[in-house]
Design an enzyme around this catalytic site. Structure first.
Site, PDB file in Angstrom:
ATOM      1  N   ARG A 242       0.665  -1.109  -0.149  1.00 36.47           N
ATOM      2  CA  ARG A 242      -0.023  -0.074  -0.060  1.00 36.47           C
ATOM      3  C   ARG A 242       0.892   1.284  -0.159  1.00 36.47           C
ATOM      4  NH1 ARG A 242      -3.276  -2.910  -1.512  1.00 36.47           N
ATOM      5  NH2 ARG A 242      -5.299  -3.564  -0.684  1.00 36.47           N
ATOM      6  N   GLU A 271      -4.191   6.564  -6.194  1.00 39.47           N
ATOM      7  CA  GLU A 271      -4.198   5.610  -7.406  1.00 39.47           C
ATOM      8  C   GLU A 271      -5.586   6.216  -7.958  1.00 39.47           C
ATOM      9  OE1 GLU A 271      -1.842   2.207  -5.214  1.00 39.47           O
ATOM     10  OE2 GLU A 271      -3.941   1.855  -5.958  1.00 39.47           O
ATOM     11  N   HIS A 290      -0.737  -0.647  -9.736  1.00 44.28           N
ATOM     12  CA  HIS A 290      -1.484  -1.466  -8.861  1.00 44.28           C
ATOM     13  C   HIS A 290      -1.752  -2.814  -9.668  1.00 44.28           C
ATOM     14  CE1 HIS A 290      -3.912  -1.674  -4.909  1.00 44.28           C
ATOM     15  NE2 HIS A 290      -3.342  -2.768  -5.062  1.00 44.28           N
TER      16      HIS A 290
HETATM   17  C1  8YV Z   1      -6.762  -5.622  -5.346  1.00 42.60           C
HETATM   18  C2  8YV Z   1      -4.887  -5.566  -3.716  1.00 42.60           C
HETATM   19  O1  8YV Z   1      -6.642  -5.978  -6.826  1.00 42.60           O
HETATM   20  O2  8YV Z   1      -6.156  -7.451  -2.677  1.00 42.60           O
HETATM   21  C3  8YV Z   1      -5.514  -6.600  -2.580  1.00 42.60           C
HETATM   22  O3  8YV Z   1      -5.474  -6.265  -1.390  1.00 42.60           O
HETATM   23  O4  8YV Z   1      -4.589  -4.766  -3.469  1.00 42.60           O
HETATM   24  C4  8YV Z   1      -5.387  -6.213  -5.027  1.00 42.60           C
HETATM   25  O5  8YV Z   1      -5.228  -7.339  -5.284  1.00 42.60           O
HETATM   26  C5  8YV Z   1      -6.864  -4.347  -5.343  1.00 42.60           C
HETATM   27  O6  8YV Z   1      -7.405  -3.967  -4.151  1.00 42.60           O
HETATM   28  C6  8YV Z   1      -8.374  -4.100  -6.070  1.00 42.60           C
HETATM   29  O7  8YV Z   1      -8.435  -2.585  -6.212  1.00 42.60           O
END
Ligand code: 8YV
Length: 326
Positions: A242, A271, A290
């Site tokens: 993150r 983002e 991401h």
């Molecule tokens: C997701 C991610 O695609 O799973 C998570 O926590 O960061 C990613 O796999 C994302 O959160 C979707 O926006």
């Protein structure tokens, strides 16, 4: 729960998963990240029993407008978009998709280690721009990855999968820092190869510092100027979890001073990354959108698990992906 529920789908789902939900429940599709759909999203909240989606901050103020809500099923492993204590207080089940994205995300994070250290983006751009006119020289050489020390912040599923790639595939000594050492039986073949060390020791000794931490109030902005200064001169920083864990201004300063050699970033504080962010065009940054879990296989598996979780919770069964302590 007697009879069909009302489900609000706030992120696009594969058609066959949507059909599974529509077969049992009334569905409203509204992605609040699309400005033209925000009103429909908010209009559906007062009658929603279930929410399924991701990538949108569900605040207590928003959730207050959903008095009948029983479950939030996130198509993600990260749950930093959700108010855990608030949901627990209202007895609303929060579900996520752990496990199914672990290896895929570890692949991409390791790709960032290779891309930054071997300067893959620059070299591809050199060829693409027609500038490869002779053998490349030392000014374009990279640095080895195999045998270098990797320091992993956070040793959950993704951290361990990354450690396996590094130690067993690239002969890299692995240092990791987490609240508790991971039991040897959990580490398995990694047990003799991955050492739990204090954070400062990891920062001082690692050639690659990799962030796989969950975003919590404890980890928010924890990778700051002091942390970057504690890193080894010439180290490479990788963030696969993150963006809000990193003080991006401090990271830029550490890159501009030459203290850090490079950074591989799949996540950012904002983002999509704003066009005016210096991280977007910085010559020592490999920026990705991401994409950690973004493969056909894994996004499909995430959608299936999130749909399973939602349908189980609405049927009064314990969902496989129920977030512990939420
Ligand atoms: C997701 C991610 O695609 O799973 C998570 O926590 O960061 C990613 O796999 C994302 O959160 C979707 O926006």
């Amino acid at each position: 729960m007697p009879g069909p529920a009302h489900v609000l789908v706030f992120r696009e789902l594969p058609p066959e998963q949507l059909a599974r939900i529509q077969a049992q429940h009334r569905v409203t599709m509204a992605n609040p990240r699309r400005p033209e759909q925000r009103a429909a999203f908010e209009a559906a909240l007062p009658t929603a029993h279930g929410l399924i989606g991701s990538s949108y901050q569900l605040t207590p103020e928003l959730l207050d407008r959903a008095p009948h809500l029983r479950v939030v099923s996130s198509i993600s492993v990260g749950v930093d978009n959700y108010p855990l204590a608030y949901l627990r207080g209202r007895g609303i089940a929060l579900c996520h998709t752990p496990g199914v994205l672990t290896e895929t995300t570890a692949d991409l994070i390791f790709a960032l280690l290779l891309a930054t250290s071997r300067r893959l983006v620059e070299l591809a751009q050199l060829v693409r721009s027609g500038q490869w006119t002779s053998n490349i020289g030392p000014s374009l050489y990279g640095h080895d990855v195999h045998g270098k020390t990797v320091g992993i912040l956070g040793m959950g599923r993704i951290g361990q999968a990354l450690a396996r790639r590094a130690a067993l595939g690239f002969g890299m000594p692995v240092l990791y820092h987490s609240r508790q050492p991971v039991p040897p039986e959990t580490l398995g073949p990694l047990a003799p190869l991955a050492r739990h060390v204090p954070r400062d020791e990891l920062l001082a000794r690692a050639d690659f510092v990799v962030c796989t931490l969950a975003l919590t109030e404890d980890t928010r902005a924890s990778l700051d100027a002091a942390a970057f200064a504690a890193m080894k001169p010439g180290a490479i920083f990788i963030n696969g979890s993150r963006g809000a864990i990193v003080d991006e201004v401090a990271l830029l300063a550490a890159l501009d001073s030459g203290h850090l050699r490079a950074a591989g970033l799949d996540v950012f504080a904002a983002e999509p990354l704003p066009l005016d962010s210096p991280l977007r065009t910085h010559p020592q940054v490999v920026p990705l959108p991401h994409a950690g879990s973004a493969t056909h296989e894994t996004r499909q598996a995430m959608a299936v698990l999130a749909t399973d979780n939602l349908l189980s919770a609405l049927a009064g069964r314990l969902p496989a992906g129920r977030v512990a302590n939420a």
